[in-house]
Design a protein around this motif. Structure first.
Motif, PDB file in Angstrom:
ATOM      1  N   THR A   9      -5.133 -12.694 -16.819  1.00  0.00           N
ATOM      2  CA  THR A   9      -4.041 -12.493 -17.773  1.00  0.00           C
ATOM      3  C   THR A   9      -4.171 -11.134 -18.396  1.00  0.00           C
ATOM      4  OG1 THR A   9      -4.158 -14.836 -18.229  1.00  0.00           O
ATOM      5  CG2 THR A   9      -2.863 -13.485 -19.739  1.00  0.00           C
ATOM      6  N   LEU A  10      -3.269 -10.247 -18.042  1.00  0.00           N
ATOM      7  CA  LEU A  10      -3.477  -8.849 -18.414  1.00  0.00           C
ATOM      8  C   LEU A  10      -2.673  -8.458 -19.639  1.00  0.00           C
ATOM      9  CD1 LEU A  10      -3.598  -7.326 -14.857  1.00  0.00           C
ATOM     10  CD2 LEU A  10      -5.449  -8.051 -16.337  1.00  0.00           C
ATOM     11  N   MET A  11      -3.018  -9.057 -20.768  1.00  0.00           N
ATOM     12  CA  MET A  11      -2.489  -8.563 -22.043  1.00  0.00           C
ATOM     13  C   MET A  11      -3.536  -7.615 -22.568  1.00  0.00           C
ATOM     14  SD  MET A  11      -1.141 -12.179 -23.503  1.00  0.00           S
ATOM     15  CE  MET A  11      -0.902 -11.511 -25.123  1.00  0.00           C
ATOM     16  N   ILE A  49     -11.362  -8.705 -21.095  1.00  0.00           N
ATOM     17  CA  ILE A  49     -12.282  -9.183 -22.132  1.00  0.00           C
ATOM     18  C   ILE A  49     -12.142  -8.327 -23.386  1.00  0.00           C
ATOM     19  CG2 ILE A  49     -14.693  -9.629 -22.707  1.00  0.00           C
ATOM     20  CD1 ILE A  49     -15.243 -10.048 -19.745  1.00  0.00           C
ATOM     21  N   TYR A  50     -11.854  -7.044 -23.207  1.00  0.00           N
ATOM     22  CA  TYR A  50     -11.656  -6.171 -24.355  1.00  0.00           C
ATOM     23  C   TYR A  50     -10.537  -6.673 -25.272  1.00  0.00           C
ATOM     24  CZ  TYR A  50     -14.594  -2.082 -23.133  1.00  0.00           C
ATOM     25  OH  TYR A  50     -15.630  -1.223 -22.903  1.00  0.00           O
ATOM     26  N   ASN A  51      -9.640  -7.485 -24.723  1.00  0.00           N
ATOM     27  CA  ASN A  51      -8.540  -8.013 -25.526  1.00  0.00           C
ATOM     28  C   ASN A  51      -9.036  -8.908 -26.659  1.00  0.00           C
ATOM     29  OD1 ASN A  51      -5.730  -8.086 -25.974  1.00  0.00           O
ATOM     30  ND2 ASN A  51      -5.581 -10.099 -25.013  1.00  0.00           N
ATOM     31  N   GLY A  52     -10.294  -9.347 -26.566  1.00  0.00           N
ATOM     32  CA  GLY A  52     -10.866 -10.168 -27.623  1.00  0.00           C
ATOM     33  C   GLY A  52     -11.343  -9.379 -28.821  1.00  0.00           C
ATOM     34  N   LEU A  53     -11.319  -8.047 -28.728  1.00  0.00           N
ATOM     35  CA  LEU A  53     -11.696  -7.234 -29.882  1.00  0.00           C
ATOM     36  C   LEU A  53     -10.693  -7.438 -31.018  1.00  0.00           C
ATOM     37  CD1 LEU A  53     -12.698  -3.850 -28.202  1.00  0.00           C
ATOM     38  CD2 LEU A  53     -14.229  -5.429 -29.394  1.00  0.00           C
ATOM     39  N   PRO A  54     -11.160  -7.315 -32.234  1.00  0.00           N
ATOM     40  CA  PRO A  54     -10.231  -7.476 -33.363  1.00  0.00           C
ATOM     41  C   PRO A  54      -9.177  -6.387 -33.387  1.00  0.00           C
ATOM     42  CG  PRO A  54     -12.346  -6.625 -34.119  1.00  0.00           C
ATOM     43  CD  PRO A  54     -12.524  -7.000 -32.681  1.00  0.00           C
ATOM     44  N   HIS A  55      -7.980  -6.723 -33.822  1.00  0.00           N
ATOM     45  CA  HIS A  55      -6.957  -5.719 -34.063  1.00  0.00           C
ATOM     46  C   HIS A  55      -6.647  -5.718 -35.547  1.00  0.00           C
ATOM     47  CE1 HIS A  55      -3.632  -8.594 -34.600  1.00  0.00           C
ATOM     48  NE2 HIS A  55      -4.115  -9.255 -33.571  1.00  0.00           N
ATOM     49  N   TYR A  99      -1.274 -16.287 -33.953  1.00  0.00           N
ATOM     50  CA  TYR A  99      -0.846 -17.483 -33.245  1.00  0.00           C
ATOM     51  C   TYR A  99      -0.867 -17.306 -31.730  1.00  0.00           C
ATOM     52  CZ  TYR A  99       3.469 -14.755 -33.607  1.00  0.00           C
ATOM     53  OH  TYR A  99       4.396 -13.732 -33.579  1.00  0.00           O
ATOM     54  N   ASN A 100      -0.697 -16.072 -31.252  1.00  0.00           N
ATOM     55  CA  ASN A 100      -0.720 -15.868 -29.807  1.00  0.00           C
ATOM     56  C   ASN A 100      -2.138 -15.787 -29.254  1.00  0.00           C
ATOM     57  OD1 ASN A 100      -1.277 -13.401 -30.959  1.00  0.00           O
ATOM     58  ND2 ASN A 100       0.156 -12.221 -29.721  1.00  0.00           N
ATOM     59  N   LYS A 101      -3.144 -15.978 -30.117  1.00  0.00           N
ATOM     60  CA  LYS A 101      -4.538 -16.041 -29.674  1.00  0.00           C
ATOM     61  C   LYS A 101      -5.151 -17.407 -30.017  1.00  0.00           C
ATOM     62  CE  LYS A 101      -4.885 -11.563 -28.566  1.00  0.00           C
ATOM     63  NZ  LYS A 101      -3.607 -11.043 -29.060  1.00  0.00           N
ATOM     64  N   GLY A 102      -4.304 -18.419 -30.199  1.00  0.00           N
ATOM     65  CA  GLY A 102      -4.826 -19.753 -30.505  1.00  0.00           C
ATOM     66  C   GLY A 102      -4.979 -20.018 -31.980  1.00  0.00           C
ATOM     67  N   ARG A 294       2.249  -8.550 -32.703  1.00  0.00           N
ATOM     68  CA  ARG A 294       1.338  -8.343 -33.818  1.00  0.00           C
ATOM     69  C   ARG A 294       0.249  -7.310 -33.514  1.00  0.00           C
ATOM     70  NH1 ARG A 294       4.503  -9.773 -37.813  1.00  0.00           N
ATOM     71  NH2 ARG A 294       5.353 -11.832 -37.492  1.00  0.00           N
ATOM     72  N   ASP A 295      -0.208  -7.217 -32.284  1.00  0.00           N
ATOM     73  CA  ASP A 295      -1.316  -6.309 -31.994  1.00  0.00           C
ATOM     74  C   ASP A 295      -0.927  -4.850 -32.179  1.00  0.00           C
ATOM     75  OD1 ASP A 295      -2.382  -8.729 -31.224  1.00  0.00           O
ATOM     76  OD2 ASP A 295      -3.402  -7.913 -29.465  1.00  0.00           O
ATOM     77  N   ASN A 296       0.252  -4.459 -31.722  1.00  0.00           N
ATOM     78  CA  ASN A 296       0.641  -3.049 -31.825  1.00  0.00           C
ATOM     79  C   ASN A 296       2.020  -2.886 -32.465  1.00  0.00           C
ATOM     80  OD1 ASN A 296       1.804  -4.189 -29.572  1.00  0.00           O
ATOM     81  ND2 ASN A 296       1.449  -2.452 -28.214  1.00  0.00           N
ATOM     82  N   PHE A 297       2.230  -3.615 -33.548  1.00  0.00           N
ATOM     83  CA  PHE A 297       3.461  -3.511 -34.330  1.00  0.00           C
ATOM     84  C   PHE A 297       3.149  -2.928 -35.714  1.00  0.00           C
ATOM     85  CE2 PHE A 297       5.112  -5.878 -31.031  1.00  0.00           C
ATOM     86  CZ  PHE A 297       6.362  -6.431 -31.234  1.00  0.00           C
ATOM     87  N   ILE A 298       2.092  -2.136 -35.800  1.00  0.00           N
ATOM     88  CA  ILE A 298       1.571  -1.753 -37.108  1.00  0.00           C
ATOM     89  C   ILE A 298       2.644  -1.076 -37.963  1.00  0.00           C
ATOM     90  CG2 ILE A 298      -0.145  -0.384 -38.337  1.00  0.00           C
ATOM     91  CD1 ILE A 298      -1.228  -2.824 -36.861  1.00  0.00           C
ATOM     92  N   ASP A 299       3.267  -0.021 -37.441  1.00  0.00           N
ATOM     93  CA  ASP A 299       4.241   0.716 -38.241  1.00  0.00           C
ATOM     94  C   ASP A 299       5.403  -0.169 -38.673  1.00  0.00           C
ATOM     95  OD1 ASP A 299       2.653   2.883 -37.963  1.00  0.00           O
ATOM     96  OD2 ASP A 299       4.004   4.044 -36.700  1.00  0.00           O
ATOM     97  N   HIS A 300       5.885  -0.979 -37.752  1.00  0.00           N
ATOM     98  CA  HIS A 300       7.007  -1.864 -38.064  1.00  0.00           C
ATOM     99  C   HIS A 300       6.612  -2.889 -39.121  1.00  0.00           C
ATOM    100  CE1 HIS A 300      10.515  -4.459 -36.265  1.00  0.00           C
ATOM    101  NE2 HIS A 300      10.707  -4.141 -37.529  1.00  0.00           N
TER     102      HIS A 300
END
Length: 561
Positions: A9-11, A49-55, A99-102, A294-300
């Motif tokens: 799963t390539l998010m 696996i890097y996707n598990g890092l905190p954002h 929510y998209n990470k459980g 949520r991961d890359n919507f910071i400015d918005h």
């Protein structure tokens, strides 16, 4: 998962069309044995696996929002759970993950951070069991990266839940005997984390060709911070563990003496600059090319509703009051809080009617306030009926804040009303930077008796900010500096807990400010309470989500729940 199939799963956090950003192409399904036959397929698995890092939202804003410095308007990742006093096992699945990470605690059947981190730990163990590259440089680097990732995942578990299960190198699967696995004490897990980071440091290169990959210095910074946390009063009977502090000191000094990192001239760039950031030791890069909610919507998400944003997090008056006022060659804190009572300084250089003048320059880089310039065409107006108030007209009033302030820190694209084009942008979540390391090191040196060294570290940060330098140092000054320098970077909640300060600090409620336009160019203001004090000592640990407790009757819940 069937043994003959592996879902990739390539998010992915680091995908971009540019050569210098982490790249990967989406794949479908491959036989598990085939994944490890080529370095490129192995890399695809590792990159996920890097996707598990905190954002920024799940592990920076939200934990900080559980102090009275920061308010979470939409309760992302349980960002109101502590300050409003309702955190318990039935809703703790929302803690630390979206929510998209459980983290969907509303349905009551999610495992949240606990389940998500063990999912990622399982993936790291799969790599460590199967990765066998003929390229030694690749093998060593990827092994070191995965060991560091696993250490970070365990640190997120331990810092949240306290006593967690250490599965070691076991490759978890459907046949694993989960009920026989026992929780380890917090300090034991922290020792394991640092032993794993020691292994990683020996394998990792000093630099990587791709942004976002873990380097030797990233693993070292993680180790130094974990040592400092483990050495802190909360976990050592109210005093510091000098042995652990000495270990942390050696690691920090090795990072500083490497010459690889330097403070940026501009404080504002330190927390949002992606390119040429000499202060960045390790961060999670997320590109606009791959939209992850949520991961890359910071400015918005940080923009006010009047500008088309969502106003997810806002600063409080409690935080505003911690930014010093500069008076010539001196500076002072304008107001303090104790037991939900605000005491304003008697220094005549400060006036409540002009509270935003002559403040620490980091205030203007971190917080939008009444009359602040968002951009050349947009002035913040939080007064009743203003474009950034809940009573505005002709704007997204439902997305405006309630309490008079907005976030300036981290925001790079200050658009006006034309979201979502572009809706998201490249961003970086700073996990370790030199400014934070300096402040950690100042604490370490001070506790080891080197006051001159501690003063030098703190003054380096203040000099960069354009602040009056200290002539002496103590822990209160070091703690103060961590607030104004690092707010919103995910350090505040953990710092207050490990110092055993959070009970007193959160004995204050959350406060904001309300402005009324007098119609003659002047404004009347009044402080308003957002949340009443709600601290309970059980909040020193996050409760394990109830679905996980139901699965394993041998789990021991955090005290007080």
């Amino acid at each position: 998962m069937k043994k003959n199939l592996l879902l990739l799963t390539l998010m992915i956090l680091n995908v971009s069309c540019t050569a210098d950003l982490f790249e990967s192409a989406p794949l479908d399904k491959y036989a598990e044995t085939s994944v490890w036959t080529t370095d490129s397929l192995s890399d695809t698995f590792i990159t996920e696996i890097y996707n598990g890092l905190p954002h920024a939202f799940s592990a920076m804003f939200s934990p900080d929002a559980n102090t009275v410095d920061w308010y979470d308007h939409h309760n992302n990742c349980a960002g109101q759970a502590v300050t409003k006093g309702y955190l318990d096992p039935s809703n703790s699945a929302g803690w630390g993950v979206t929510y998209n990470k459980g983290g969907d605690y509303i349905t009551g059947n999610q495992s949240g951070l606990w389940g998500y981190m063990y999912k990622k730990i399982r993936a790291t163990n799969t790599v460590l069991e199967n990765l066998k590259s003929e390229n030694k440089e690749f093998q060593d680097s990827r092994t070191g990266e995965v060991l560091t990732l696993r250490a970070i995942f365990y640190s997120r578990l331990a810092l949240a839940f306290g006593n967690v299960i250490n599965v070691g190198d076991v490759k978890l699967n459907l046949d694993s005997d989960y009920l026989s696995m026992k929780q380890s004490p917090f300090l034991e897990t922290m020792a394991y984390i640092n032993s794993e980071l020691d292994k990683a440091i020996l394998l990792l290169p000093e630099s990587q060709p791709e942004k976002g990959r873990i380097t030797k210095y990233a693993a070292m910074a993680q180790k130094a911070e974990m040592l400092l946390i483990a050495a802190s009063p909360r976990f050592n009977g109210g005093s510091y563990n000098m042995t652990l502090l000495q270990e942390a000191k050696v690691v920090n000094e090795a990072i500083v003496s490497s010459g690889k990192f330097s403070l940026l001239p501009d404080f504002a760039d330190a927390s949002r600059s992606m390119n040429g950031n000499t202060e960045l030791i390790f961060g999670r890069f997320i590109t606009a090319k791959r939209k992850i909610d949520r991961d890359n919507f910071i400015d918005h998400n940080l923009s006010p509703g009047g500008a088309g944003g969502f106003t997810t997090y806002t600063p409080t008056q409690n935080l505003v009051d911690q930014f010093e006022v500069i008076d010539g060659n001196n500076s002072f804190i304008p107001a303090t809080w104790s037991n939900n009572v605000r005491t304003v300084t008697s220094n005549p250089a400060y006036s409540e009617d002009d509270m935003y003048s002559n403040r620490d320059p980091r205030f203007y880089a971190s917080i939008f306030y009444q009359g602040a310039e968002r951009n050349a065409d947009y002035i913040i107006d939080v007064s009743e009926g203003g474009n950034d108030s809940r009573s505005c007209t002709g704007c997204q009033w439902w997305n405006n804040g309630f309490f008079g302030y907005y976030v300036a820190k981290f925001v790079t694209t200050k658009l006006n009303g034309n979201w979502p084009s572009p809706e998201i942008n490249d961003s970086v979540t700073i996990l370790h930077r030199l400014g934070a390391l300096y402040l950690n090191h100042a604490e370490i040196l001070f506790q080891l008796g080197d006051q001159a060294g501690a003063l030098q570290m703190v003054n380096a940060i203040r000099a960069r900010a354009g602040m009056v330098l200290y002539t002496s140092i103590d822990m209160d000054k070091i703690k103060h500096e961590t607030v104004v320098e690092l707010i919103g970077e995910g350090k505040r909640f953990n710092n207050l807990r490990r110092w055993e300060d959070i009970g007193d600090y959160n004995s204050n409620g959350e406060w904001g400010i309300k402005y009324i336009n007098n119609g003659d160019g002047t404004y009347a203001s009044e402080l308003i309470q957002i949340s009443a004090p709600s601290w309970n000592d059980k909040y020193y640990w996050i409760p394990i989500p109830q679905p996980e407790m139901d699965k394993n009757p041998n789990l021991v819940q955090a005290p007080g729940y």
